[in-house]
Motif scaffolding. Structure first.
Motif, PDB file in Angstrom:
ATOM      1  N   LEU A 284      40.611  21.609  33.666  1.00 48.25           N
ATOM      2  CA  LEU A 284      41.003  22.893  34.301  1.00 48.25           C
ATOM      3  C   LEU A 284      40.020  22.982  35.735  1.00 48.25           C
ATOM      4  CD1 LEU A 284      43.122  25.196  33.585  1.00 48.25           C
ATOM      5  CD2 LEU A 284      41.064  26.506  32.732  1.00 48.25           C
ATOM      6  N   VAL A 285      40.666  23.611  36.870  1.00 52.18           N
ATOM      7  CA  VAL A 285      39.836  23.704  37.896  1.00 52.18           C
ATOM      8  C   VAL A 285      39.910  25.220  38.513  1.00 52.18           C
ATOM      9  CG1 VAL A 285      40.481  21.471  38.950  1.00 52.18           C
ATOM     10  CG2 VAL A 285      41.995  23.457  39.606  1.00 52.18           C
ATOM     11  N   GLY A 286      40.553  26.072  37.739  1.00 47.69           N
ATOM     12  CA  GLY A 286      40.605  27.432  38.149  1.00 47.69           C
ATOM     13  C   GLY A 286      41.242  28.268  36.954  1.00 47.69           C
ATOM     14  N   LEU A 287      40.691  29.467  36.942  1.00 46.52           N
ATOM     15  CA  LEU A 287      40.963  30.452  35.766  1.00 46.52           C
ATOM     16  C   LEU A 287      40.980  31.703  36.354  1.00 46.52           C
ATOM     17  CD1 LEU A 287      41.507  30.911  32.703  1.00 46.52           C
ATOM     18  CD2 LEU A 287      38.970  30.995  32.513  1.00 46.52           C
ATOM     19  N   SER A 288      42.030  32.646  35.888  1.00 49.02           N
ATOM     20  CA  SER A 288      41.979  33.891  36.221  1.00 49.02           C
ATOM     21  C   SER A 288      42.475  34.758  35.398  1.00 49.02           C
ATOM     22  CB  SER A 288      42.671  34.014  37.765  1.00 49.02           C
ATOM     23  OG  SER A 288      42.762  35.561  38.327  1.00 49.02           O
ATOM     24  N   GLY A 289      42.665  36.105  35.714  1.00 50.97           N
ATOM     25  CA  GLY A 289      43.136  37.232  34.817  1.00 50.97           C
ATOM     26  C   GLY A 289      43.505  38.433  35.362  1.00 50.97           C
ATOM     27  N   PRO A 290      44.191  39.351  34.719  1.00 49.92           N
ATOM     28  CA  PRO A 290      44.466  40.374  35.352  1.00 49.92           C
ATOM     29  C   PRO A 290      43.287  41.689  35.676  1.00 49.92           C
ATOM     30  CG  PRO A 290      44.977  40.635  33.307  1.00 49.92           C
ATOM     31  CD  PRO A 290      44.224  39.300  33.294  1.00 49.92           C
ATOM     32  N   TYR A 291      43.566  42.781  36.262  1.00 46.36           N
ATOM     33  CA  TYR A 291      42.833  43.826  36.289  1.00 46.36           C
ATOM     34  C   TYR A 291      43.337  44.819  35.393  1.00 46.36           C
ATOM     35  CZ  TYR A 291      40.541  42.634  40.921  1.00 46.36           C
ATOM     36  OH  TYR A 291      39.622  42.301  41.813  1.00 46.36           O
ATOM     37  N   ILE A 292      42.201  45.706  35.105  1.00 46.32           N
ATOM     38  CA  ILE A 292      42.176  46.853  34.191  1.00 46.32           C
ATOM     39  C   ILE A 292      41.747  47.950  35.186  1.00 46.32           C
ATOM     40  CG2 ILE A 292      41.611  48.286  32.011  1.00 46.32           C
ATOM     41  CD1 ILE A 292      41.427  45.646  30.633  1.00 46.32           C
ATOM     42  N   TYR A 293      42.667  48.754  35.677  1.00 48.69           N
ATOM     43  CA  TYR A 293      42.058  49.994  36.534  1.00 48.69           C
ATOM     44  C   TYR A 293      41.617  51.068  35.764  1.00 48.69           C
ATOM     45  CZ  TYR A 293      44.178  47.069  40.118  1.00 48.69           C
ATOM     46  OH  TYR A 293      44.957  46.099  40.893  1.00 48.69           O
ATOM     47  N   TYR A 294      40.583  51.200  35.464  1.00 44.11           N
ATOM     48  CA  TYR A 294      40.103  52.116  34.563  1.00 44.11           C
ATOM     49  C   TYR A 294      40.189  53.759  35.275  1.00 44.11           C
ATOM     50  CZ  TYR A 294      35.894  52.003  37.843  1.00 44.11           C
ATOM     51  OH  TYR A 294      35.075  51.792  39.101  1.00 44.11           O
ATOM     52  N   ASP A 295      40.321  53.784  36.496  1.00 44.49           N
ATOM     53  CA  ASP A 295      40.407  55.218  36.912  1.00 44.49           C
ATOM     54  C   ASP A 295      41.843  55.607  37.455  1.00 44.49           C
ATOM     55  OD1 ASP A 295      40.415  53.535  39.080  1.00 44.49           O
ATOM     56  OD2 ASP A 295      38.872  54.290  40.220  1.00 44.49           O
ATOM     57  N   LEU A 296      42.740  54.922  36.871  1.00 45.77           N
ATOM     58  CA  LEU A 296      44.217  55.132  37.293  1.00 45.77           C
ATOM     59  C   LEU A 296      44.870  56.190  36.300  1.00 45.77           C
ATOM     60  CD1 LEU A 296      46.039  52.174  38.954  1.00 45.77           C
ATOM     61  CD2 LEU A 296      44.992  54.232  39.994  1.00 45.77           C
ATOM     62  N   SER A 297      45.817  57.064  36.575  1.00 49.62           N
ATOM     63  CA  SER A 297      46.483  57.635  35.745  1.00 49.62           C
ATOM     64  C   SER A 297      47.226  56.659  34.480  1.00 49.62           C
ATOM     65  CB  SER A 297      47.615  58.644  36.156  1.00 49.62           C
ATOM     66  OG  SER A 297      48.704  57.653  36.802  1.00 49.62           O
ATOM     67  N   LEU A 298      47.587  57.389  33.331  1.00 55.09           N
ATOM     68  CA  LEU A 298      48.176  56.557  32.389  1.00 55.09           C
ATOM     69  C   LEU A 298      49.397  55.974  32.995  1.00 55.09           C
ATOM     70  CD1 LEU A 298      48.721  55.278  29.633  1.00 55.09           C
ATOM     71  CD2 LEU A 298      49.441  57.492  28.673  1.00 55.09           C
TER      72      LEU A 298
END
Length: 249
Positions: A110-124
């Motif tokens: 493996l040469v790269g690894l990534s994942g999503p954001y969790i936007y902690y200050d956005l509305s539901l």
């Protein structure tokens, strides 16, 4: 060192402290030997002063303003084979480092690894919309990587690359100012080896850009530049706006 954190920061006095608190805490908990490098990217506020107040943090000055310039400066200042690129408004979740280390250990190719954001200050509601966009993006990622074989997907501000592989890929393209820089990395790095995107590597971050510009508009710009870079080699959007806490329209 086993892992290096590169954190670009332009006028981030409002959030850099929270970011570094999370990183230094998780590094201590994990027991992994890490470099923590903040790139002070032409800041005019207290960003550098705040970052220098954290033990174990190295601050590097980069006077050419721009995200890619800053990422390159941090990469060059680090020595670890695995280089984690996060942003100054992110907060490292519990277990993030352990997931990175175990994934690369289990998959040495493996040469790269990534994942999503969790936007902690956005509305539901906005968080639900973002999650929906991620599901669609994941399908596109699978098609691009395994069917079309034209690249992969990387979330800027939440990805780890192998130094040796990135050097083979040619390093950072400073002609890209902001939009599309993560896709450029994914496309070129995937020519060297596999680049994985997974929901198992989430990163907490501020939703300030989505709040300022709107979820649909922001998503549209990112989607446009994702496809533009993947199939045409360069982003369609050349300019961008810095969004910071306390900014006024």
């Amino acid at each position: 060192m086993q892992l290096a954190f590169v954190i670009p920061a332009f006028n981030e006095e409002g959030l850099i402290g929270r970011c570094l608190e999370s990183v230094t805490k998780r590094v201590k908990q994990s027991g992994v030997k890490c470099e923590i490098i903040v790139v002070n990217n032409a800041s005019t506020d207290r960003t550098k002063e705040i970052a220098e107040g954290f033990e174990g943090v190295t601050v590097v000055d980069e006077f050419d303003k721009g995200l890619v310039y800053a990422r390159r400066a941090g990469f060059n200042a680090s020595t670890a084979e695995l280089v984690a690129n996060i942003d100054a408004d992110t907060e490292l979740p519990d277990g993030w480092i352990e997931t990175v280390m175990s994934t690369f250990e289990k998959r040495p190719e493996l040469v790269g690894l990534s994942g999503p954001y969790i936007y902690y200050d956005l509305s539901l509601w906005n968080q639900i919309l973002v999650r929906f966009f991620y599901y669609i993006s994941f399908v596109v990622y699978l098609l691009n990587r395994f069917v079309l074989k034209v690249g992969s997907m990387i979330q800027g501000g939440n990805f780890v690359i192998r130094r040796s592989a990135w050097n083979k890929a040619g390093g950072y393209d400073t002609s890209i100012s902001f939009y599309g820089e993560d896709t450029d990395i994914a496309v070129r790095l995937s020519k060297v080896g596999p680049v994985k995107w997974t929901f198992n590597l989430p990163m907490r971050t501020s939703g300030r850009r989505l709040t300022e510009e709107g979820v649909f508009q922001t998503a549209g710009v990112y989607v446009l530049n994702f496809f533009w870079v993947t199939f045409r080699g360069k982003p369609a959007t050349k300019t961008y706006t810095d969004v910071r806490p306390g900014d006024k329209k």
